[in-house]
Design an enzyme around this catalytic site. Structure first.
Site, PDB file in Angstrom:
ATOM      1  N   HIS A  43     -27.025 -34.432  15.669  1.00 39.92           N
ATOM      2  CA  HIS A  43     -27.568 -33.102  15.420  1.00 39.92           C
ATOM      3  C   HIS A  43     -26.476 -32.045  15.227  1.00 39.92           C
ATOM      4  CE1 HIS A  43     -30.542 -29.711  16.830  1.00 39.92           C
ATOM      5  NE2 HIS A  43     -29.739 -29.321  15.864  1.00 39.92           N
ATOM      6  N   GLU A  69     -33.798 -22.548  19.188  1.00 42.19           N
ATOM      7  CA  GLU A  69     -32.958 -23.064  20.282  1.00 42.19           C
ATOM      8  C   GLU A  69     -32.768 -22.027  21.387  1.00 42.19           C
ATOM      9  OE1 GLU A  69     -32.384 -26.105  20.458  1.00 42.19           O
ATOM     10  OE2 GLU A  69     -32.166 -26.936  18.440  1.00 42.19           O
ATOM     11  N   HIS A 118     -23.883 -27.290  12.780  1.00 41.30           N
ATOM     12  CA  HIS A 118     -24.013 -28.677  12.342  1.00 41.30           C
ATOM     13  C   HIS A 118     -22.752 -29.127  11.585  1.00 41.30           C
ATOM     14  CE1 HIS A 118     -28.703 -27.879  12.114  1.00 41.30           C
ATOM     15  NE2 HIS A 118     -28.250 -27.878  13.361  1.00 41.30           N
ATOM     16  N   HIS A 170     -24.366 -22.604  18.099  1.00 46.36           N
ATOM     17  CA  HIS A 170     -24.787 -23.966  17.764  1.00 46.36           C
ATOM     18  C   HIS A 170     -24.675 -24.112  16.257  1.00 46.36           C
ATOM     19  CE1 HIS A 170     -27.118 -27.481  16.950  1.00 46.36           C
ATOM     20  NE2 HIS A 170     -28.073 -26.786  16.366  1.00 46.36           N
TER      21      HIS A 170
HETATM   22  O1  2HA Z   1     -31.645 -23.139  13.937  1.00 45.55           O
HETATM   23  O2  2HA Z   1     -30.171 -25.697  14.094  1.00 45.55           O
HETATM   24  O3  2HA Z   1     -31.284 -26.879  16.145  1.00 45.55           O
HETATM   25  C1  2HA Z   1     -32.028 -24.397  13.514  1.00 45.55           C
HETATM   26  C2  2HA Z   1     -31.329 -25.424  14.312  1.00 45.55           C
HETATM   27  C3  2HA Z   1     -32.082 -26.069  15.365  1.00 45.55           C
HETATM   28 ZN    ZN Z   2     -29.490 -27.479  15.056  1.00 49.91          ZN
END
Ligand code: 2HA
Ligand code: ZN
Length: 263
Positions: free
Chosen positions: A210, A115, A140, A138
């Site tokens: 995502h 990313e 999840h 970032h």
């Molecule tokens: O690093 O989360 O979006 C792996 C991810 C890609």
């Molecule tokens: Zn990701």
């Protein structure tokens, strides 16, 4: 390698937050990534380093980051190991003078996250705007990602408003709310461009089906915002699991908050 105290404390902060991401179940396998601008704490020892990699072109040049240094988690690397051994799972990169390529400077030739386009374009944009943004995260978060599977919640400000209304703290600590980006292939410049636009308007941005993206002057700040939104999501889900749709704070109650806390 021995780092100066300020740089070491940034590395420690990345390790700390990476541990939270793993513990929270937000970081399956290599899920999630972190970048931290360390240019202001880089010393002559770092500046004297010779690159440990070739020059890697940056898809979309980032001239506002000319000569900047970043600590970036590695592609394929796991957050649980970023926590236990940060410099075996992240590296320090330097952006070229014209912002068109980067080189890995330390410690190991660990390629940055997939990313990276989003991370660098966000940093570049915020630098252009004169905003003091040093970190991009970032991750999840399970409940927030689940909510993006409901088309009704993808309409502008619908999900953000539901989450604000679950508990006063969410409005207070995430005053600009939650943006949504329709599903876009991970790691692409298209996703990066959409993310940059939404971060002008919102504190945290959700990538549909995502994950979340946050920015801050340090790394704790965006982590806390994602955590706060997730708390609201869990309250919503708990109410639904008990068989009722939560009433949520009323608009009047939220306006009162807005006034009282100057949001
Ligand atoms: O690093 O989360 O979006 C792996 C991810 C890609
Ligand atoms: Zn990701």
């Amino acid at each position: 390698m021995k780092y100066n105290e300020k740089l070491q404390s940034r590395i420690d902060e990345v390790a700390e937050v990476a541990g939270y991401l793993w513990e929270k179940g937000w970081a399956e396998r290599n899920g999630g990534n972190i970048s931290y601008n360390i240019t202001d704490v880089v010393d002559d020892n770092i500046r004297a380093l010779t690159p440990v990699s070739e020059k890697f072109p940056i898809g979309k040049p980032v001239p506002a980051l000319s000569g900047n240094y970043f600590l970036v988690t590695g592609t394929g690397k796991r957050m649980r190991y970023v926590h236990s051994s940060p410099m075996d799972n992240a590296s320090i990169i330097r952006i070229s003078g014209d912002g068109s390529y980067y080189e890995i400077m330390a410690e190991k030739p660990i390629r940055p996250t997939s990313e990276l386009p989003s991370h660098l374009m966000i940093h570049n944009h915020m630098a252009e705007q004169g905003r003091d943004i040093k970190s991009v995260i970032h991750t999840h978060p399970i409940e927030l990602v689940a909510m993006t599977h409901n088309p009704a919640m993808l309409e502008k400000d619908v999900l953000g408003k539901i989450l604000w209304s679950m508990i006063p703290e969410t409005r207070a600590f995430c005053p600009k709310g939650l943006g949504i980006i329709p599903y876009t292939c991970p790691g692409t410049v298209e996703l990066a461009e959409a993310t940059v636009r939404e971060l002008d308007e919102y504190d945290i941005v959700m990538w549909e089906k995502h994950g979340a993206v946050g920015i801050g002057t340090d790394l704790i700040e965006p982590f806390d915002m994602i955590d706060t939104f997730t708390k609201s999501a869990k309250i919503y889900m708990s109410a639904m699991a008990m068989g009722f749709t939560p009433a949520g704070m009323t608009d009047a109650q939220m306006d009162e908050m807005k006034e009282k806390f100057n949001l």
